[in-house]
Design a protein around this motif. Sequence first.
Motif, short mmCIF file in Angstrom:
data_model
loop_
_atom_site.label_atom_id
_atom_site.label_comp_id
_atom_site.label_asym_id
_atom_site.label_seq_id
_atom_site.Cartn_x
_atom_site.Cartn_y
_atom_site.Cartn_z
N THR A 14 0.88 -1.22 -0.02
CA THR A 14 -0.08 0.21 0.02
C THR A 14 0.74 1.27 0.09
O THR A 14 2.10 1.04 0.28
CB THR A 14 -0.96 0.12 1.24
OG1 THR A 14 -0.08 0.24 2.36
CG2 THR A 14 -2.02 -1.22 1.37
N GLY A 15 0.30 2.30 -0.16
CA GLY A 15 0.97 3.75 -0.29
C GLY A 15 1.92 3.77 -1.11
O GLY A 15 3.27 4.14 -1.00
N VAL A 72 -2.78 2.30 -4.46
CA VAL A 72 -2.53 3.78 -4.65
C VAL A 72 -3.78 4.53 -4.33
O VAL A 72 -4.98 3.86 -4.41
CB VAL A 72 -1.99 4.24 -5.95
CG1 VAL A 72 -0.79 3.53 -6.36
CG2 VAL A 72 -3.01 3.76 -7.07
N ARG A 73 -3.69 5.69 -3.90
CA ARG A 73 -4.85 6.68 -3.70
C ARG A 73 -5.48 6.89 -5.05
O ARG A 73 -6.62 6.85 -5.11
CB ARG A 73 -4.51 7.70 -2.91
CG ARG A 73 -5.68 8.91 -2.77
CD ARG A 73 -6.71 8.31 -1.62
NE ARG A 73 -7.92 9.10 -1.72
CZ ARG A 73 -8.16 10.19 -0.77
NH1 ARG A 73 -7.04 10.67 -0.07
NH2 ARG A 73 -9.10 10.86 -0.72
N ARG A 74 -4.65 7.18 -5.85
CA ARG A 74 -5.26 7.49 -7.33
C ARG A 74 -4.10 7.12 -8.19
O ARG A 74 -2.92 7.19 -8.00
CB ARG A 74 -5.65 8.93 -7.47
CG ARG A 74 -4.41 9.85 -7.35
CD ARG A 74 -4.99 11.43 -7.53
NE ARG A 74 -4.00 12.39 -7.49
CZ ARG A 74 -3.61 12.79 -6.15
NH1 ARG A 74 -4.04 12.27 -4.93
NH2 ARG A 74 -2.57 13.63 -6.10
N SER A 75 -4.47 6.45 -9.37
CA SER A 75 -3.40 6.18 -10.54
C SER A 75 -2.99 7.46 -11.13
O SER A 75 -3.66 8.09 -11.44
CB SER A 75 -3.94 5.02 -11.54
OG SER A 75 -3.07 4.78 -12.03
N THR A 76 -1.60 7.32 -11.32
CA THR A 76 -0.95 8.50 -12.07
C THR A 76 -0.27 8.01 -13.09
O THR A 76 0.37 6.80 -13.09
CB THR A 76 -0.25 9.44 -11.13
OG1 THR A 76 0.95 8.70 -10.51
CG2 THR A 76 -1.06 9.93 -10.03
N ALA A 124 1.04 3.01 3.52
CA ALA A 124 0.26 4.25 3.43
C ALA A 124 0.30 4.94 4.78
O ALA A 124 0.29 4.62 5.93
CB ALA A 124 -1.45 3.82 3.10
N GLY A 125 0.60 6.39 4.43
CA GLY A 125 0.52 7.18 5.52
C GLY A 125 0.47 8.50 4.95
O GLY A 125 0.41 8.81 3.76
N ILE A 126 0.05 9.69 5.97
CA ILE A 126 -0.28 10.84 5.56
C ILE A 126 0.51 11.79 6.39
O ILE A 126 0.90 11.66 7.55
CB ILE A 126 -1.88 11.33 5.50
CG1 ILE A 126 -2.66 11.20 6.67
CG2 ILE A 126 -2.18 10.85 4.20
CD1 ILE A 126 -3.87 11.64 6.86
N ALA A 185 -6.68 6.70 11.16
CA ALA A 185 -7.28 5.87 10.08
C ALA A 185 -6.42 5.35 9.25
O ALA A 185 -6.56 4.31 8.82
CB ALA A 185 -8.59 6.57 9.50
N VAL A 186 -5.70 6.10 8.41
CA VAL A 186 -4.63 5.66 7.36
C VAL A 186 -3.67 5.31 8.00
O VAL A 186 -2.99 4.28 7.58
CB VAL A 186 -4.33 6.93 6.68
CG1 VAL A 186 -3.33 6.91 5.60
CG2 VAL A 186 -5.51 7.79 5.95
#
Length: 259
Positions: free
Chosen positions: A6-7, A34-38, A89-91, A110-111
Amino acid sequence: MKVLVTGVSAGIGGAICEQLADRHGTALSLVMCVRRSTELVEELASACRLRDSTVVIVTADLSQPQAPAELVARAVEEFGGLDVIVSNAGIADPAPLESLELEAWDRMFAVTCRASWLLAKAAFPHLCDSRGSFVAISSQSGSHPHRGTGAYSSAKAALTMLCRQLAIEWGRYGIRVNCVSPGMIRTPMTEAVYQDERILRAREAIVPLGTIGQPSDVARLVEFLIDPTNRYVTGQNIGVDGGLSQTLLDRIPGLARRQ
């Protein structure tokens, strides 16, 4: 090896994917979350496929309670099982605690922590079958408070303890759980800081090895931890920080001497 990471981005998550593809090649079946594909993510997946690894990109918002279980189900559907989860994953949401909003606190946990627990929980029967491995990417901020970072240190500390507890609860099933805590790593997210030459030199000066880490430094340790031949390593939180975390007492001026 059937792996869920993840992340995934151009930073640590991407380096982990490339390291595993380099190491395992055709033996690797990889789900990149991924949060969004790029375009960058697509290029990373293509680079892994050039090593003959099988790669699937899945988008998910891991702050949503149902997302981790859905992600695990997708990975199992694609590959028929699961050997490894790397929870990266992290923010970051810097703010002094006295002004931090409740929503920001909850999202950070949460993340950073809850999603790791829910991923592990959903993957438990599959990791039992494979006697697999779970690795979470924490931070030195989880062991040492860092002013102005809001809920980040608290959430990373919780993540580290989550991994320690999972390790003792799941050891009987042959599942190994470990945590990696990077220090100062040069990633796209931190690159703006290092563009200031003065800050770069000042940071390098406080690291015993005299340099800032790269995502590949973290990736190589993750690859070691998930390797089933390293079967007796579990419940560990391993730092990748060039020795920075050992320098606290070194910053105290003066030495006491025998009279």
